[in-house]
Design an enzyme around this catalytic site. Structure first.
Site, short mmCIF file in Angstrom:
data_model
loop_
_atom_site.label_atom_id
_atom_site.label_comp_id
_atom_site.label_asym_id
_atom_site.label_seq_id
_atom_site.Cartn_x
_atom_site.Cartn_y
_atom_site.Cartn_z
N HIS A 229 2.24 -9.76 10.77
CA HIS A 229 2.65 -10.32 9.48
C HIS A 229 2.68 -11.85 9.54
CE1 HIS A 229 4.35 -6.21 9.33
NE2 HIS A 229 4.08 -6.30 8.05
N MET B 268 4.58 -7.88 1.60
CA MET B 268 4.45 -9.03 2.50
C MET B 268 3.23 -8.92 3.42
SD MET B 268 8.45 -9.21 3.63
CE MET B 268 9.76 -8.90 2.43
N SER B 269 2.23 -8.16 2.99
CA SER B 269 1.05 -7.98 3.85
C SER B 269 -0.17 -7.74 2.96
CB SER B 269 1.26 -6.78 4.78
OG SER B 269 1.37 -5.59 4.01
N HIS C 186 16.30 -3.24 4.09
CA HIS C 186 15.23 -2.70 4.93
C HIS C 186 15.46 -1.20 5.16
CE1 HIS C 186 11.98 -2.64 7.75
NE2 HIS C 186 12.75 -2.24 8.74
N SER D 92 4.64 0.69 6.90
CA SER D 92 5.94 1.26 7.24
C SER D 92 5.98 2.74 6.89
CB SER D 92 7.05 0.58 6.43
OG SER D 92 7.06 -0.78 6.70
N ASN E 170 10.98 1.04 -3.08
CA ASN E 170 12.20 0.58 -3.77
C ASN E 170 11.76 -0.10 -5.06
OD1 ASN E 170 11.16 -1.50 -1.68
ND2 ASN E 170 12.27 -2.76 -3.17
N HIS F 102 7.73 -1.69 14.66
CA HIS F 102 6.28 -1.85 14.57
C HIS F 102 5.71 -1.85 15.98
CE1 HIS F 102 5.55 -3.12 10.28
NE2 HIS F 102 6.86 -3.16 10.35
N TYR G 115 4.85 -13.69 8.11
CA TYR G 115 6.24 -14.17 8.25
C TYR G 115 6.71 -14.20 9.70
CZ TYR G 115 7.47 -9.15 8.25
OH TYR G 115 7.54 -7.82 8.53
N GLU G 116 5.95 -13.59 10.59
CA GLU G 116 6.34 -13.64 12.00
C GLU G 116 6.03 -15.02 12.60
OE1 GLU G 116 5.34 -9.90 14.29
OE2 GLU G 116 4.41 -9.44 12.38
N ALA H 152 4.17 -0.59 2.51
CA ALA H 152 5.36 -0.32 1.70
C ALA H 152 5.47 -1.48 0.72
CB ALA H 152 6.59 -0.27 2.60
N1 HPA Z 1 9.42 -6.81 -1.62
C1 HPA Z 1 8.57 -7.20 -0.65
N2 HPA Z 1 8.13 -6.40 0.28
C2 HPA Z 1 8.53 -5.12 0.26
C3 HPA Z 1 9.41 -4.63 -0.72
C4 HPA Z 1 9.88 -5.54 -1.72
O1 HPA Z 1 10.67 -5.18 -2.61
N3 HPA Z 1 9.63 -3.33 -0.47
C5 HPA Z 1 8.87 -3.02 0.63
N4 HPA Z 1 8.23 -4.11 1.08
#
Ligand code: HPA
Length: 277
Positions: free
Chosen positions: A84, A212-213, A248, A31, A236, A62, A86-87, A114
């Site tokens: 991903h 998540m990747s 997001h 990202s 974050n 994406h 989760y898709e 990210a």
């Molecule tokens: N958790 C999971 N995936 C993420 C996060 C998070 O806090 N920030 C960016 N991708």
């Protein structure tokens, strides 16, 4: 023949018939880094949709394509848009692009993403060199019949994120005056962000960042003998660290803000990495 391998070879044939380029470095853009592709001296672009049997990404923002070209005279293939778990794809499909880039010739895999900061010393906007990962919460992409042509049934994961490459990136960052954290990335399936209890668990287990990747991609690449390195952008603080809810938008905003520095570091690192192996 193993079904997943057959599918991979079909994609490879399709790719080869369209693009005649041998990359040395495979780069996965996380990202915020999507427009890194603009800094590549492009030789060819291949939409995922034009590769027979290739899994398609559905996530907003994406894009899905391979970009072939040069970064500092190093031949690279760049994944603009990853797949991903989760898709809803099977793990074999999630890592198919990684395997494909290796078949195209890439020896080094440079992963970016990210991530949420679990380590309380981290701040949004920090960059974290991935030293190791925890992937036990997601299925291994190596489950199922082993394809001996790709790698060993029981592959060693002791030095997944190549020590020599990490040292190159650290030195590159230092020379550029960029401070960089180094830590352990833990993959969750997503797509929901974690709960504060899950983040406390992650911290107790030794994670510094969550996402998540990436870890599953590193497993598949390590299986095939690639040299791997990775950098997370801490977009974050993870759930429960502050009283602020996660969104997001915040992830995207920090990723975009950090992108110029991140891109410079990736560019300079690629130049140095290619000489390191
Ligand atoms: N958790 C999971 N995936 C993420 C996060 C998070 O806090 N920030 C960016 N991708």
């Amino acid at each position: 023949m193993n079904q997943a391998y057959e599918k991979l070879l079909n994609c490879y044939e399709s790719c080869k018939s369209k693009v005649d380029f041998v990359p040395k470095v495979a780069l996965v853009l996380g990202s915020g880094l999507g427009d890194f592709a603009d800094t590549i001296r492009q030789e060819a672009v291949l939409d995922y949709g034009d590769i027979e049997g290739f899994p398609q990404s559905t996530v907003e923002g994406h894009q899905g394509r391979f970009i072939f070209g040069y970064v500092k005279d190093v031949p690279v293939v760049c994944m603009q848009g990853r797949v991903h778990y989760y898709e809803g794809y099977p793990m074999n499909d999630v890592v198919l692009p990684i395997r494909l880039m290796k078949l195209m010739g890439a020896e080094i895999l440079f992963l970016t993403n990210a991530a949420g900061g679990v380590n309380l010393d981290y701040r949004p906007g920090d960059l974290m060199l991935i030293r190791d990962h925890i992937s036990v919460l997601v299925p291994s992409p190596l489950i199922g019949p082993n394809c001996n042509a790709l790698g060993l049934r029981f592959c060693d994961m002791s030095d997944t994120y190549d020590g020599a490459l990490r040292s190159v990136i650290r030195k590159t960052a230092e020379a550029m005056g960029i401070s960089i954290q180094e830590g352990v990335y833990m993959q969750f399936t997503g797509p929901q962000y974690e709960t504060p209890a899950e983040i406390r668990m992650a911290r107790t287990l030794g994670a510094d960042a969550v996402g998540m990747s990436t870890a599953c991609e590193a497993v598949a690449a390590n299986h095939m003998g690639m040299h791997i390195c990775g950098i997370s952008c801490i977009t974050n603080m993870a759930a429960g660290v502050t009283s602020q809810p996660l969104s997001h938008e915040e992830v995207q905003e920090t990723a975009d803000r950090t992108a110029p520095l991140f891109k410079k570091l990736v560019t300079e690192s690629i130049g140095a990495l290619a000489e390191a192996i």
